[in-house]
Design a protein around this motif. Sequence first.
Motif, PDB file in Angstrom:
ATOM      1  N   ASN A   1     -53.734  12.381 -16.131  1.00  0.00           N
ATOM      2  CA  ASN A   1     -55.169  12.113 -16.013  1.00  0.00           C
ATOM      3  C   ASN A   1     -55.586  11.138 -17.103  1.00  0.00           C
ATOM      4  OD1 ASN A   1     -55.327  14.318 -18.111  1.00  0.00           O
ATOM      5  ND2 ASN A   1     -54.918  15.550 -16.288  1.00  0.00           N
TER       6      ASN A   1
ATOM      7  N   GLU B   1     -57.775  19.378 -16.933  1.00  0.00           N
ATOM      8  CA  GLU B   1     -57.542  19.222 -18.368  1.00  0.00           C
ATOM      9  C   GLU B   1     -58.657  18.426 -19.058  1.00  0.00           C
ATOM     10  OE1 GLU B   1     -53.386  18.015 -19.022  1.00  0.00           O
ATOM     11  OE2 GLU B   1     -52.959  18.887 -17.075  1.00  0.00           O
TER      12      GLU B   1
ATOM     13  N   HIS C   1     -53.008  10.628 -20.337  1.00  0.00           N
ATOM     14  CA  HIS C   1     -52.097  11.779 -20.263  1.00  0.00           C
ATOM     15  C   HIS C   1     -51.060  11.522 -19.189  1.00  0.00           C
ATOM     16  CE1 HIS C   1     -50.529  15.763 -19.929  1.00  0.00           C
ATOM     17  NE2 HIS C   1     -51.163  16.051 -18.815  1.00  0.00           N
TER      18      HIS C   1
ATOM     19  N   HIS D   1     -46.922  12.482 -17.495  1.00  0.00           N
ATOM     20  CA  HIS D   1     -45.944  13.555 -17.256  1.00  0.00           C
ATOM     21  C   HIS D   1     -44.584  12.898 -17.014  1.00  0.00           C
ATOM     22  CE1 HIS D   1     -48.609  17.085 -15.540  1.00  0.00           C
ATOM     23  NE2 HIS D   1     -49.264  16.434 -16.481  1.00  0.00           N
TER      24      HIS D   1
ATOM     25  N   HIS E   1     -44.563  19.777 -20.183  1.00  0.00           N
ATOM     26  CA  HIS E   1     -45.767  19.323 -19.495  1.00  0.00           C
ATOM     27  C   HIS E   1     -45.918  17.809 -19.641  1.00  0.00           C
ATOM     28  CE1 HIS E   1     -50.374  20.060 -18.875  1.00  0.00           C
ATOM     29  NE2 HIS E   1     -49.998  18.890 -18.391  1.00  0.00           N
TER      30      HIS E   1
HETATM   31 ZN   LIG Z   1     -51.034  17.454 -17.300  1.00  0.00          ZN
END
Ligand SMILES: [Zn+2]
Length: 218
Positions: A35, A84, A102, A104, A178
Amino acid sequence: MSEAAEASVPVLAGQLAAVGQRCYARGWALGTSGNFSAVISRCPFRLAISASGREKRCLHADDILTVDAFGAPVGTHRAVPSAETLLHVTIAQVRRASAILHTHSVWGTILSDVHAHGRGLNVSGYEMLKGLRGVTSHQHSEWIPILENDQDMPRLAQRVSDLLQAHEGVHGLLLRRHGLYTWGDTLEEAERHVEILEFLFETLCRSVVCGTTAGAEV
Ligand SMILES: [Zn+2]
């Protein structure tokens, strides 16, 4: 982005959508993961952030909505903000960051698990470190803290806040198994930090596979 000059929401939305698509293309935000946010204004606090559940492959400006200092949606957008969102709000406020990204990635996920026992990893000796704000030498030692993952966002946001106040010099943090959170004074700087940190994560992991000496023990 100057805090005095409030950002244009449509422009920010378009820029965040483009960042999301680029992160997807690099394998750092596959599916609906990741995000992206940017501060619209400080007073009142408003943050543009990607909506929950949106595929980053085709993230569009319409998938970006506005939230307040509590992570609550502002305006008439029917989408739900990212789960989040509170972490973004916390980083924007504690670190005074103008943009928070963010991801991953595979490599960040692996490192966040391998180094969880030490609550972080030190990275040093790489020229690419100089892409981080304020770093001028490859001899810089970058501490990347790791927090246990948590689905309780208010609790996790408090832990992120405590960590950022305890480690003022960090450029990013990992959530275990994560992903990465990083930020910048501008959206461009935040995206550069993603590129630098993801490069370093991949290099550290591949160095082990290649049997070479790495700048951090994996
Ligand atoms: Zn995440």
